[in-house]
Design an enzyme around this catalytic site. Structure first.
Site, PDB file in Angstrom:
ATOM      1  N   HIS A  74       0.708  -1.218  -0.066  1.00  0.00           N
ATOM      2  CA  HIS A  74       0.044  -0.010  -0.239  1.00  0.00           C
ATOM      3  C   HIS A  74       0.849   1.279   0.020  1.00  0.00           C
ATOM      4  O   HIS A  74       2.143   1.193   0.356  1.00  0.00           O
ATOM      5  CB  HIS A  74      -1.039   0.168   1.310  1.00  0.00           C
ATOM      6  N   GLU A 108       0.736   3.849   1.775  1.00  0.00           N
ATOM      7  CA  GLU A 108       1.229   4.330   3.082  1.00  0.00           C
ATOM      8  C   GLU A 108       2.575   3.464   3.587  1.00  0.00           C
ATOM      9  O   GLU A 108       3.409   3.858   4.423  1.00  0.00           O
ATOM     10  CB  GLU A 108       0.342   4.151   3.928  1.00  0.00           C
ATOM     11  N   CYS A 159      -5.964   1.805   5.804  1.00  0.00           N
ATOM     12  CA  CYS A 159      -6.542   0.548   6.292  1.00  0.00           C
ATOM     13  C   CYS A 159      -6.200   0.224   7.709  1.00  0.00           C
ATOM     14  O   CYS A 159      -5.191   1.080   8.218  1.00  0.00           O
ATOM     15  CB  CYS A 159      -6.437  -0.672   5.345  1.00  0.00           C
ATOM     16  N   CYS A 168      -2.307  -0.463   7.609  1.00  0.00           N
ATOM     17  CA  CYS A 168      -1.189   0.869   7.386  1.00  0.00           C
ATOM     18  C   CYS A 168      -1.578   1.727   8.664  1.00  0.00           C
ATOM     19  O   CYS A 168      -0.589   2.373   8.845  1.00  0.00           O
ATOM     20  CB  CYS A 168      -2.117   1.432   6.197  1.00  0.00           C
TER      21      CYS A 168
END
Length: 171
Positions: A71, A73, A101, A104
């Site tokens: 992801h 992040e 999420c 993260c």
């Protein structure tokens, strides 16, 4: 070969005269455009140090890397830690186009980011207040400052149009 849907949104060219939350979120937005152009979910992130210098930027790369943890992040946190030579990002701020999420969000707390700014909330899977609040776990030894809403409309629209076009393309 799968056809990549062209992004109908232009990149932003923020003025560098004032490096503020809008400027940094615009940079994250541009990373989200890059994700779209690479057939990834359009989420972008940048990390800024205490001198308001971008030390990391990333876009989602789960498909490219075939990695569910790739992801924006997570990638930005890894880059920033390498950049400063420490896993503690105490004086850094993360700007991301969508609420992180739970995975993260957990990484933002563990990396001790000072602040997290996200454009729009995710009531289904958001980890900073949308579905769960990782930053408010009572026994956590770090509680970052969390702010939302900067470029909310633009970032939300980018995500919505991406998925609308993907559904049309599959029909």
């Amino acid at each position: 070969m799968k056809k990549v849907i062209e992004c109908p949104f232009p990149r932003l060219f923020p003025s560098q005269l004032e490096k503020n939350d809008i400027f940094f979120m615009q940079m994250a937005y541009n990373q989200a455009i890059e994700a779209w152009e690479n057939d990834e979910v359009p989420i972008g992130a940048v990390i800024v140090n205490s001198n308001d210098e971008i030390i990391a930027s990333a876009s989602n790369q789960t498909r490219k890397c075939k990695d569910p943890t790739a992801h924006a992040e997570m990638l930005a946190i890894t880059i920033a830690a390498k950049q400063i030579g420490d896993w503690r990002l105490n004086e850094c701020k993360l700007y991301v186009t969508k609420e992180p999420c739970p995975m993260c969000a957990g990484a933002t707390v563990i990396s001790r980011l000072k602040e997290i700014h996200y454009a729009f909330s995710d009531p289904k899977m958001g980890g900073l207040g949308g579905a769960i609040a990782m930053h408010e776990i009572p026994n956590s030894n770090h509680k970052p400052i969390v702010k939302s809403g900067t470029l909310e409309k633009e970032c939300l629209q980018l995500m919505q149009i991406f998925f609308q076009l993907r559904r049309v393309d599959k029909a």
